[in-house]
Scaffold this motif. Structure first.
Motif, PDB file in Angstrom:
ATOM      1  N   PRO A 165       0.797  -1.233   0.000  1.00  0.00           N
ATOM      2  CA  PRO A 165       0.000   0.000   0.000  1.00  0.00           C
ATOM      3  C   PRO A 165       0.825   1.276   0.000  1.00  0.00           C
ATOM      4  CG  PRO A 165      -0.039  -1.057   2.165  1.00  0.00           C
ATOM      5  CD  PRO A 165       0.581  -2.045   1.205  1.00  0.00           C
ATOM      6  N   SER A 166       2.106   1.170   0.336  1.00  0.00           N
ATOM      7  CA  SER A 166       2.932   2.374   0.387  1.00  0.00           C
ATOM      8  C   SER A 166       3.163   2.971  -0.992  1.00  0.00           C
ATOM      9  CB  SER A 166       4.282   2.067   1.052  1.00  0.00           C
ATOM     10  OG  SER A 166       5.066   1.216   0.245  1.00  0.00           O
ATOM     11  N   TYR A 167       2.847   2.220  -2.039  1.00  0.00           N
ATOM     12  CA  TYR A 167       3.008   2.761  -3.387  1.00  0.00           C
ATOM     13  C   TYR A 167       2.133   3.995  -3.614  1.00  0.00           C
ATOM     14  CZ  TYR A 167       6.147  -0.421  -5.789  1.00  0.00           C
ATOM     15  OH  TYR A 167       7.261  -1.090  -6.214  1.00  0.00           O
ATOM     16  N   VAL A 168       1.084   4.139  -2.804  1.00  0.00           N
ATOM     17  CA  VAL A 168       0.220   5.306  -2.964  1.00  0.00           C
ATOM     18  C   VAL A 168       1.002   6.585  -2.667  1.00  0.00           C
ATOM     19  CG1 VAL A 168      -0.633   5.338  -0.569  1.00  0.00           C
ATOM     20  CG2 VAL A 168      -2.052   6.256  -2.415  1.00  0.00           C
ATOM     21  N   LEU A 169       2.016   6.492  -1.799  1.00  0.00           N
ATOM     22  CA  LEU A 169       2.846   7.661  -1.504  1.00  0.00           C
ATOM     23  C   LEU A 169       3.650   8.082  -2.732  1.00  0.00           C
ATOM     24  CD1 LEU A 169       4.167   6.652   2.038  1.00  0.00           C
ATOM     25  CD2 LEU A 169       2.280   8.213   1.483  1.00  0.00           C
ATOM     26  N   ILE A 170       4.185   7.086  -3.447  1.00  0.00           N
ATOM     27  CA  ILE A 170       4.929   7.380  -4.672  1.00  0.00           C
ATOM     28  C   ILE A 170       4.002   7.967  -5.724  1.00  0.00           C
ATOM     29  CG2 ILE A 170       6.402   6.407  -6.474  1.00  0.00           C
ATOM     30  CD1 ILE A 170       7.606   6.423  -3.675  1.00  0.00           C
ATOM     31  N   LEU A 171       2.798   7.434  -5.819  1.00  0.00           N
ATOM     32  CA  LEU A 171       1.826   7.925  -6.790  1.00  0.00           C
ATOM     33  C   LEU A 171       1.451   9.378  -6.505  1.00  0.00           C
ATOM     34  CD1 LEU A 171      -0.045   7.411  -9.173  1.00  0.00           C
ATOM     35  CD2 LEU A 171      -1.747   6.518  -7.574  1.00  0.00           C
ATOM     36  N   ILE A 172       1.252   9.695  -5.228  1.00  0.00           N
ATOM     37  CA  ILE A 172       0.920  11.075  -4.858  1.00  0.00           C
ATOM     38  C   ILE A 172       2.056  12.013  -5.248  1.00  0.00           C
ATOM     39  CG2 ILE A 172       0.516  12.641  -2.925  1.00  0.00           C
ATOM     40  CD1 ILE A 172      -0.925  10.321  -1.517  1.00  0.00           C
ATOM     41  N   GLY A 173       3.295  11.603  -4.936  1.00  0.00           N
ATOM     42  CA  GLY A 173       4.450  12.423  -5.292  1.00  0.00           C
ATOM     43  C   GLY A 173       4.560  12.632  -6.788  1.00  0.00           C
ATOM     44  N   LEU A 174       4.298  11.572  -7.556  1.00  0.00           N
ATOM     45  CA  LEU A 174       4.363  11.665  -9.016  1.00  0.00           C
ATOM     46  C   LEU A 174       3.300  12.613  -9.551  1.00  0.00           C
ATOM     47  CD1 LEU A 174       5.512  10.680 -11.712  1.00  0.00           C
ATOM     48  CD2 LEU A 174       3.913   8.753 -11.615  1.00  0.00           C
ATOM     49  N   LEU A 175       2.094  12.507  -9.021  1.00  0.00           N
ATOM     50  CA  LEU A 175       1.004  13.377  -9.470  1.00  0.00           C
ATOM     51  C   LEU A 175       1.289  14.839  -9.131  1.00  0.00           C
ATOM     52  CD1 LEU A 175      -2.114  11.198  -8.530  1.00  0.00           C
ATOM     53  CD2 LEU A 175      -1.167  11.616 -10.807  1.00  0.00           C
ATOM     54  N   LEU A 176       1.852  15.074  -7.951  1.00  0.00           N
ATOM     55  CA  LEU A 176       2.198  16.439  -7.566  1.00  0.00           C
ATOM     56  C   LEU A 176       3.247  17.028  -8.510  1.00  0.00           C
ATOM     57  CD1 LEU A 176       2.401  16.163  -3.661  1.00  0.00           C
ATOM     58  CD2 LEU A 176       0.690  17.405  -4.995  1.00  0.00           C
ATOM     59  N   SER A 177       4.246  16.223  -8.837  1.00  0.00           N
ATOM     60  CA  SER A 177       5.300  16.687  -9.731  1.00  0.00           C
ATOM     61  C   SER A 177       4.760  16.972 -11.126  1.00  0.00           C
ATOM     62  CB  SER A 177       6.425  15.646  -9.809  1.00  0.00           C
ATOM     63  OG  SER A 177       7.034  15.469  -8.552  1.00  0.00           O
ATOM     64  N   MET A 178       3.894  16.097 -11.614  1.00  0.00           N
ATOM     65  CA  MET A 178       3.306  16.290 -12.940  1.00  0.00           C
ATOM     66  C   MET A 178       2.432  17.540 -12.975  1.00  0.00           C
ATOM     67  SD  MET A 178       2.325  12.332 -13.883  1.00  0.00           S
ATOM     68  CE  MET A 178       1.410  12.814 -15.351  1.00  0.00           C
ATOM     69  N   ALA A 179       1.646  17.741 -11.912  1.00  0.00           N
ATOM     70  CA  ALA A 179       0.767  18.907 -11.859  1.00  0.00           C
ATOM     71  C   ALA A 179       1.581  20.199 -11.805  1.00  0.00           C
ATOM     72  CB  ALA A 179      -0.152  18.810 -10.637  1.00  0.00           C
ATOM     73  N   SER A 193       4.670  20.652 -12.895  1.00  0.00           N
ATOM     74  CA  SER A 193       5.332  20.836 -14.182  1.00  0.00           C
ATOM     75  C   SER A 193       4.365  21.385 -15.225  1.00  0.00           C
ATOM     76  CB  SER A 193       5.927  19.504 -14.657  1.00  0.00           C
ATOM     77  OG  SER A 193       6.550  19.651 -15.906  1.00  0.00           O
ATOM     78  N   ALA A 194       3.156  20.846 -15.237  1.00  0.00           N
ATOM     79  CA  ALA A 194       2.149  21.320 -16.187  1.00  0.00           C
ATOM     80  C   ALA A 194       1.789  22.778 -15.908  1.00  0.00           C
ATOM     81  CB  ALA A 194       0.901  20.442 -16.108  1.00  0.00           C
ATOM     82  N   LYS A 195       1.696  23.125 -14.632  1.00  0.00           N
ATOM     83  CA  LYS A 195       1.337  24.493 -14.248  1.00  0.00           C
ATOM     84  C   LYS A 195       2.409  25.486 -14.684  1.00  0.00           C
ATOM     85  CE  LYS A 195      -0.807  27.808 -12.021  1.00  0.00           C
ATOM     86  NZ  LYS A 195      -2.092  28.369 -12.527  1.00  0.00           N
ATOM     87  N   VAL A 196       3.678  25.173 -14.420  1.00  0.00           N
ATOM     88  CA  VAL A 196       4.737  26.117 -14.774  1.00  0.00           C
ATOM     89  C   VAL A 196       4.874  26.239 -16.291  1.00  0.00           C
ATOM     90  CG1 VAL A 196       6.649  24.441 -14.744  1.00  0.00           C
ATOM     91  CG2 VAL A 196       7.089  26.851 -14.266  1.00  0.00           C
ATOM     92  N   ASN A 197       4.708  25.129 -17.011  1.00  0.00           N
ATOM     93  CA  ASN A 197       4.821  25.187 -18.473  1.00  0.00           C
ATOM     94  C   ASN A 197       3.697  26.011 -19.089  1.00  0.00           C
ATOM     95  OD1 ASN A 197       7.195  23.695 -18.781  1.00  0.00           O
ATOM     96  ND2 ASN A 197       6.113  21.748 -18.696  1.00  0.00           N
TER      97      ASN A 197
END
Length: 236
Positions: free
Chosen positions: A10-24, A26-30
């Motif tokens: 279940p700890s993979y959800v932490l990695i998923l949250i981090g990935l989504l935050l980074s993607m969001a 990056s999309a915002k700054v671009n």
């Protein structure tokens, strides 16, 4: 000694949250940068010209403004005192370009004024780089070898990874302060005026989100490591 595996937990959800935050982030700054890269500043100055004027306005004459290849590769290098502006910023007269150039000048001002968080971050760079490089090999070796030293190796790996997390946290006040200096100085010098100041603030605020997301992702990864291996050690 058995350690939890890296899949189907279940700890993979932490990695998923981090990935989504980074993607969001990056999309915002671009998207924000692209929007204001199409808006020309009324002063007609390029990013490089604005940077030189800002530096001179603060009595900083030993910093060189240079062009570097790439997109959004802008940075200030305190080792050789250079404000390095990407090709899309150096010669552009857009609101976005002037904002990014001013942000890097903000770092030069921090350096000139002995801003403590910048000094701390600079001191952490080699330590954080070493920690990031050695942390995962230590953790993986500790997982592969079930010996009395495996727990110690994993603990050491987590500590090394913590150094990179610390670097990300120290980076936050450095970046926010540089942006604040940039916006205020652009306003005071009259390089930007009226709504242009607010537009530049939007660009720099979006850029700051990438640092926040990076710090959050690092913290979440650290929490995952503690979840995977901290609880296991307590059960030993």
């Amino acid at each position: 000694m058995m350690y939890p595996m890296f899949y189907f937990d279940p700890s993979y959800v932490l990695i998923l949250i981090g990935l989504l935050l980074s993607m969001a982030a990056s999309a915002k700054v671009n998207s924000t940068y692209a929007r204001y890269a199409r808006v020309g500043a009324r002063c007609g100055m390029t990013g490089a010209e604005a940077a030189k004027r800002l530096l001179n306005s603060q009595g900083i004459y030993d910093v060189t403004v240079r062009r570097v290849p790439g997109k959004l590769t802008d940075h200030y290098d305190p080792r050789n005192k250079t404000v390095n502006l990407s090709e899309s910023v150096y010669g552009s007269t857009s609101i976005a370009a002037i904002g990014v150039a001013a942000h890097e000048c903000g770092h030069a001002m921090q350096d000139a004024g002995g801003y403590v968080p910048l000094r701390v971050r600079g001191a952490l760079v080699p330590v954080a780089n070493f920690g990031a490089q050695i942390s995962w090999p230590l953790i993986l070796i500790g997982i592969l070898f079930s010996s009395g030293s495996s727990s110690m190796l994993i603990t050491l790996g987590i500590l090394m990874f913590s150094l990179s997390v610390l670097f990300q946290l120290v980076t936050l006040p450095v970046e926010f302060n540089a942006s604040s200096r940039a916006v205020n100085l652009l306003d005071r010098t009259g390089i930007l005026a009226g709504q242009e100041v607010g537009q530049t603030r939007q660009v720099l605020s979006a850029a700051a989100l990438t640092y926040v997301a990076a710090a959050a992702a690092s913290i979440l990864q650290l929490l995952r490591l503690l979840y995977l291996f901290g609880g296991n050690r307590r059960r030993d």
